[in-house]
Write an enzyme that holds these catalytic residues in place. Structure first.
Site, PDB file in Angstrom:
ATOM      1  N   ARG A  77      -1.289  -4.092  -9.401  1.00  0.00           N
ATOM      2  CA  ARG A  77      -0.524  -2.915  -9.796  1.00  0.00           C
ATOM      3  C   ARG A  77       0.712  -2.767  -8.916  1.00  0.00           C
ATOM      4  NH1 ARG A  77      -2.408   1.244  -8.348  1.00  0.00           N
ATOM      5  NH2 ARG A  77      -4.272   0.536  -7.260  1.00  0.00           N
ATOM      6  N   TYR A 123       0.017  -7.915 -15.717  1.00  0.00           N
ATOM      7  CA  TYR A 123      -1.221  -7.887 -14.940  1.00  0.00           C
ATOM      8  C   TYR A 123      -1.967  -6.559 -14.988  1.00  0.00           C
ATOM      9  CZ  TYR A 123      -4.415  -9.779 -11.449  1.00  0.00           C
ATOM     10  OH  TYR A 123      -5.536 -10.279 -10.818  1.00  0.00           O
ATOM     11  N   LYS A 135      -5.639   2.479 -16.524  1.00  0.00           N
ATOM     12  CA  LYS A 135      -5.075   3.439 -15.574  1.00  0.00           C
ATOM     13  C   LYS A 135      -4.061   4.375 -16.256  1.00  0.00           C
ATOM     14  CE  LYS A 135      -7.431   1.384 -12.458  1.00  0.00           C
ATOM     15  NZ  LYS A 135      -8.501   1.995 -11.675  1.00  0.00           N
ATOM     16  N   HIS A 143     -11.150   8.598 -11.185  1.00  0.00           N
ATOM     17  CA  HIS A 143     -11.291   7.182 -10.797  1.00  0.00           C
ATOM     18  C   HIS A 143     -12.677   6.997 -10.178  1.00  0.00           C
ATOM     19  CE1 HIS A 143      -9.410   3.626  -8.320  1.00  0.00           C
ATOM     20  NE2 HIS A 143      -9.943   3.195  -9.438  1.00  0.00           N
ATOM     21  N   SER A 175      -9.059   1.919  -4.960  1.00  0.00           N
ATOM     22  CA  SER A 175      -9.079   0.580  -5.541  1.00  0.00           C
ATOM     23  C   SER A 175      -9.608  -0.447  -4.527  1.00  0.00           C
ATOM     24  CB  SER A 175      -7.668   0.200  -5.974  1.00  0.00           C
ATOM     25  OG  SER A 175      -7.198   1.154  -6.902  1.00  0.00           O
ATOM     26  N   ASN A 202     -19.288  -2.488  -7.145  1.00  0.00           N
ATOM     27  CA  ASN A 202     -20.488  -2.919  -6.436  1.00  0.00           C
ATOM     28  C   ASN A 202     -21.558  -1.839  -6.409  1.00  0.00           C
ATOM     29  OD1 ASN A 202     -20.292  -5.725  -4.796  1.00  0.00           O
ATOM     30  ND2 ASN A 202     -18.285  -4.899  -5.290  1.00  0.00           N
ATOM     31  N   ASP A 222     -15.428   2.232 -13.120  1.00  0.00           N
ATOM     32  CA  ASP A 222     -14.058   2.528 -12.654  1.00  0.00           C
ATOM     33  C   ASP A 222     -13.540   3.905 -13.061  1.00  0.00           C
ATOM     34  OD1 ASP A 222     -11.784   1.398 -11.185  1.00  0.00           O
ATOM     35  OD2 ASP A 222     -10.702   1.429 -13.081  1.00  0.00           O
ATOM     36  N   ARG A 233      -9.401 -11.249 -10.439  1.00  0.00           N
ATOM     37  CA  ARG A 233     -10.324 -10.360 -11.150  1.00  0.00           C
ATOM     38  C   ARG A 233     -11.045 -11.073 -12.286  1.00  0.00           C
ATOM     39  NH1 ARG A 233     -10.077  -4.398  -9.991  1.00  0.00           N
ATOM     40  NH2 ARG A 233      -8.678  -4.291  -8.229  1.00  0.00           N
TER      41      ARG A 233
HETATM   42  P1  GTP Z   1     -11.156  -1.328  -8.296  1.00  0.00           P
HETATM   43  O1  GTP Z   1     -11.626  -2.142  -9.447  1.00  0.00           O
HETATM   44  O2  GTP Z   1      -9.914  -1.882  -7.664  1.00  0.00           O
HETATM   45  O3  GTP Z   1     -10.990   0.119  -8.586  1.00  0.00           O
HETATM   46  O4  GTP Z   1     -12.203  -1.519  -7.094  1.00  0.00           O
HETATM   47  P2  GTP Z   1     -13.710  -1.087  -6.806  1.00  0.00           P
HETATM   48  O5  GTP Z   1     -13.730   0.223  -6.109  1.00  0.00           O
HETATM   49  O6  GTP Z   1     -14.554  -1.241  -8.016  1.00  0.00           O
HETATM   50  O7  GTP Z   1     -14.132  -2.162  -5.688  1.00  0.00           O
HETATM   51  P3  GTP Z   1     -15.231  -3.318  -5.735  1.00  0.00           P
HETATM   52  O8  GTP Z   1     -16.617  -2.800  -5.921  1.00  0.00           O
HETATM   53  O9  GTP Z   1     -14.773  -4.358  -6.664  1.00  0.00           O
HETATM   54  O10 GTP Z   1     -15.155  -3.860  -4.238  1.00  0.00           O
HETATM   55  C1  GTP Z   1     -13.999  -4.392  -3.656  1.00  0.00           C
HETATM   56  C2  GTP Z   1     -14.339  -5.278  -2.490  1.00  0.00           C
HETATM   57  O11 GTP Z   1     -15.141  -4.583  -1.546  1.00  0.00           O
HETATM   58  C3  GTP Z   1     -15.120  -6.519  -2.899  1.00  0.00           C
HETATM   59  O12 GTP Z   1     -14.618  -7.628  -2.187  1.00  0.00           O
HETATM   60  C4  GTP Z   1     -16.530  -6.204  -2.471  1.00  0.00           C
HETATM   61  O13 GTP Z   1     -17.255  -7.364  -2.148  1.00  0.00           O
HETATM   62  C5  GTP Z   1     -16.322  -5.303  -1.260  1.00  0.00           C
HETATM   63  N1  GTP Z   1     -17.457  -4.347  -1.099  1.00  0.00           N
HETATM   64  C6  GTP Z   1     -17.978  -3.543  -2.051  1.00  0.00           C
HETATM   65  N2  GTP Z   1     -19.025  -2.829  -1.569  1.00  0.00           N
HETATM   66  C7  GTP Z   1     -19.143  -3.174  -0.275  1.00  0.00           C
HETATM   67  C8  GTP Z   1     -20.035  -2.779   0.763  1.00  0.00           C
HETATM   68  O14 GTP Z   1     -20.949  -1.960   0.590  1.00  0.00           O
HETATM   69  N3  GTP Z   1     -19.846  -3.350   1.990  1.00  0.00           N
HETATM   70  C9  GTP Z   1     -18.849  -4.260   2.220  1.00  0.00           C
HETATM   71  N4  GTP Z   1     -18.723  -4.772   3.449  1.00  0.00           N
HETATM   72  N5  GTP Z   1     -17.997  -4.671   1.251  1.00  0.00           N
HETATM   73  C10 GTP Z   1     -18.142  -4.138   0.030  1.00  0.00           C
HETATM   74  C1  SPV Z   2      -7.535  -0.537  -9.512  1.00  0.00           C
HETATM   75  O1  SPV Z   2      -6.525  -0.998  -8.933  1.00  0.00           O
HETATM   76  O2  SPV Z   2      -8.048   0.556  -9.174  1.00  0.00           O
HETATM   77  C2  SPV Z   2      -8.175  -1.296 -10.600  1.00  0.00           C
HETATM   78  C3  SPV Z   2      -7.540  -2.532 -11.065  1.00  0.00           C
HETATM   79  O3  SPV Z   2      -9.210  -0.867 -11.089  1.00  0.00           O
HETATM   80  S1  SPV Z   2      -6.221  -2.265 -12.175  1.00  0.00           S
HETATM   81  O4  SPV Z   2      -6.762  -2.165 -13.518  1.00  0.00           O
HETATM   82  O5  SPV Z   2      -5.303  -3.389 -12.061  1.00  0.00           O
HETATM   83  O6  SPV Z   2      -5.550  -1.024 -11.837  1.00  0.00           O
HETATM   84 MN    MN Z   3      -9.849   1.094 -10.195  1.00  0.00          MN
END
Ligand code: GTP
Ligand code: SPV
Ligand code: MN
Length: 595
Positions: A71, A212, A221, A241, A263, A269, A288, A379
């Protein structure tokens, strides 16, 4: 140019005007079918834009242009007639001026390309909570991703009917092709020509120059957060979010949880975690975005408006997030991951590094290479229905009743593992002062601490001071039905830079404490920043966590918090008289408690 299936004259007219402006070579109305998806993918494979993956049926790898990997918050605009409506946290250009700039860019921008018209629904088609959008784009990659991330096709046109409302989303990668000109494998415009623009007063989205993620998949978003947050305020609901999950205790009691982390800070996770504590079960509802409305019983109900996951690849493995790994076995799109010699994808943190891959820039890579193999914001796009623990209720039109709201962020120091808010106002204060280290999800510096209120800094479609007030008003309406609010930090580090908390599945231990707090079944100690577990209140059965690490994770460092007060004051000062008095009162109360 016209579609026989579209009965909506306004839509037909808009498509006609967009075509006259953008001058595409052809127009294609998307029906959302598998045949359409297959045809587009085959075309992209043929021209070298996509690589089929032998190891994953019906899955493809894309490599974006190195300038177009995330983004672009600096190029994202919330355009209202008055700057105050956009507020101090959003980029603003006056609508006529911004439209003038963009109309110049759009002129002839689809030359040599096909213009795709994508009717899509955010939320189950026909659900009273769903919103219809129509994205016009010149990117077949966007079409295929929208197939997965939203509900696309003729069913949407049927619901739209002759005079239904839709949100127009105009997108171009901004790379017209002259006759005979060779195409690149990821055409896009240079950064200074990228504009991700929102006109919330007229429910309109214009995006130019990027192919992207959130810049280009406009249902996500742009519509489901920036436009929807503005609509939600007007209509008295919330667009957030947030992940949504259901937790079931060994006794069979269900708890529904939403969580707002910035983000790349752990929503995907947490949304599909496998608990490490016995007898507890998690089901995923969304990873998300949450749309939340007050139901007839006075409780807050959440739906996931999306149909897929657009998840961060690096760090995803069978150890950290097995349910995500199972979700992406097939029918998935991978962007900016590395390609292995046996035609699979790989990224940092997946498992042992292969001895050779092709990196996200298309170069040979070995473990000795100085650069990463996959981009940090690489991603996967996968259908939510492929998650083995997707809840059977994930498409329930009325949503699920929320018991717990979690805020959080990525903080190497200061912020403890978990704290419960004293009440709704305190919870709103926690959300409004949330701070996190920046990540690769946005183009810009990584690791800089910034305030990201409610994880909505890049996504709030109106003045964030008014947004804070909206949270208070929702709380007032919810009264005793308001969810309990917590703040977490999975990302504490030791002085040596190691994680203090194991995270991932072990976060279930923290979720369990929250559920028991909701039921008044477990202790906690009052501290200046909120209620923290006493040692012994967290279920750490089977976890090998050194006692001093636990102490560190549950410590409230009053001096460190005091040192943050001036930054909180500066943060609040930005909102001027839009800052709700209830937030100033919360800050004063915190200062008093810190002594
Ligand atoms: P967006 O899609 O960007 O909104 O992100 P998100 O909030 O869904 O983040 P996501 O769960 O994809 O995690 C982003 C990164 O943080 C990844 O590399 C994960 O492996 C890491 N991560 C997630 N949960 C944990 C945790 O509990 N501990 C650690 N150390 N890393 C974590
Ligand atoms: C974020 O950046 O919070 C995402 C990925 O979930 S995107 O759809 O590129 O904004
Ligand atoms: Mn997001």
């Amino acid at each position: 140019m016209q579609s026989s299936k579209c009965q909506n004259a306004k839509l037909q007219q808009w498509v006609k005007e967009a075509a006259e402006l953008c001058r595409p070579e052809a127009i294609h109305w998307c029906d959302g079918s598998q045949a359409e998806y297959d045809t587009l993918m085959a075309q992209m494979v043929k021209v070298g834009m996509a690589t089929p993956l032998d190891k994953r049926p019906n899955s493809f790898l894309f490599r974006s242009d190195p300038s177009d990997v995330a983004r672009v918050e600096d190029r994202t605009y919330i355009s209202y007639p008055h700057q105050e409506q956009a507020g101090p946290t959003n980029n603003w250009i006056e609508p006529d001026k911004l439209k003038g700039i963009m109309l110049d860019l759009y002129k002839g921008c689809m030359a040599g390309r096909t213009m795709y018209v994508i009717p899509f629904s955010m939320g189950p088609v026909g659900s009273p909570l769903a919103k219809i959008g129509v994205e016009i784009t010149d990117s077949p990659y966007v079409v295929c991703n929208m197939h997965i991330m939203t509900r696309v096709g003729d069913r949407v046109l049927e619901v739209l009917g002759a005079d239904g409302e839709y949100i127009p989303c105009l997108h171009s990668i901004g790379a017209p092709l002259q006759p005979g000109q060779a195409d690149s494998s990821w055409p896009c415009a240079p950064i200074e020509q990228k504009y991700i623009s929102h006109f919330p007063a007229e429910n309109l989205i214009w995006s130019y120059g990027s192919g992207y993620g959130g810049n280009a998949l406009l249902g996500k978003k742009c519509l489901a957060l920036r436009i929807a947050s503005a609509v939600a305020r007007r209509e008295g609901w919330m667009a957030e979010h947030m992940l949504i999950l259901r937790l079931t205790s060994p006794e069979g009691r269900q708890y529904h949880v939403t969580g707002a982390f910035p983000s790349a800070c752990g929503k995907t996770n947490l949304a599909m975690l496998l608990p490490t504590i016995k007898g507890w079960k998690v089901e995923c509802i969304g990873d998300d975005i949450a749309w939340m409305k007050i139901g007839p019983d006075g409780r807050l109900y959440a739906i996931n408006p999306e149909a897929g996951f657009f998840g961060v690849a690096p760090g995803t493995s069978y150890d950290s997030n097995p349910m995500a790994m199972d979700s992406i076995k097939e029918n998935s799109i991978f962007t900016n991951c590395a390609l292995t010699d046996d035609s699979d994808v790989w990224w940092e943190g997946m498992n042992g590094a292969p001895s050779h891959t092709i990196d996200w820039k298309g170069r040979d890579w070995t473990p000795d290479s100085k650069d990463v193999a996959a981009h940090a914001n690489a991603r996967f796009t996968a259908p939510a229905s492929q998650c083995p623990i997707i809840s059977t209720d994930w498409e329930k039109p009325e949503g699920v009743p929320i018991d717990i709201i979690i805020f959080g962020g990525r903080r190497a120091s200061v912020v403890p593992l978990v704290a419960q808010a004293y009440d709704w106002d305190h919870g709103v204060f926690m959300g409004s002062t949330a701070a996190s280290e920046t990540t690769a999800a946005n183009i810009g510096a990584v690791g800089n601490l910034r305030r990201d209120p409610f994880a909505m800094l890049p996504f709030c479609g109106y003045n964030m001071g008014d947004y804070f007030q909206h949270w208070f008003e929702m709380g007032d309406r919810l009264g005793a039905h308001a969810p309990k609010v917590f703040y977490v930090n999975w990302f504490r580090k030791t002085a040596e830079g190691k994680w203090l908390w194991p995270g991932f599945g072990d976060n279930s231990r923290v979720l369990k404490w929250m559920c028991e707090r909701v039921d008044g079944k477990v202790g906690g100690r009052e501290t200046p920043i909120g209620i923290l577990p006493n040692e012994g209140d967290l279920d750490l059965t089977g976890l090998d966590l050194p006692a001093q690490d636990l102490q560190e994770l549950l410590k409230v460092d009053a001096a460190a918090y005091q040192a943050e007060v001036p930054d909180m004051e500066n943060h609040f000062a930005k909102f001027g008289d839009k800052l709700p008095g209830r937030l100033s009162a919360q800050l004063e109360a915190l200062k008093k408690r810190l002594g």
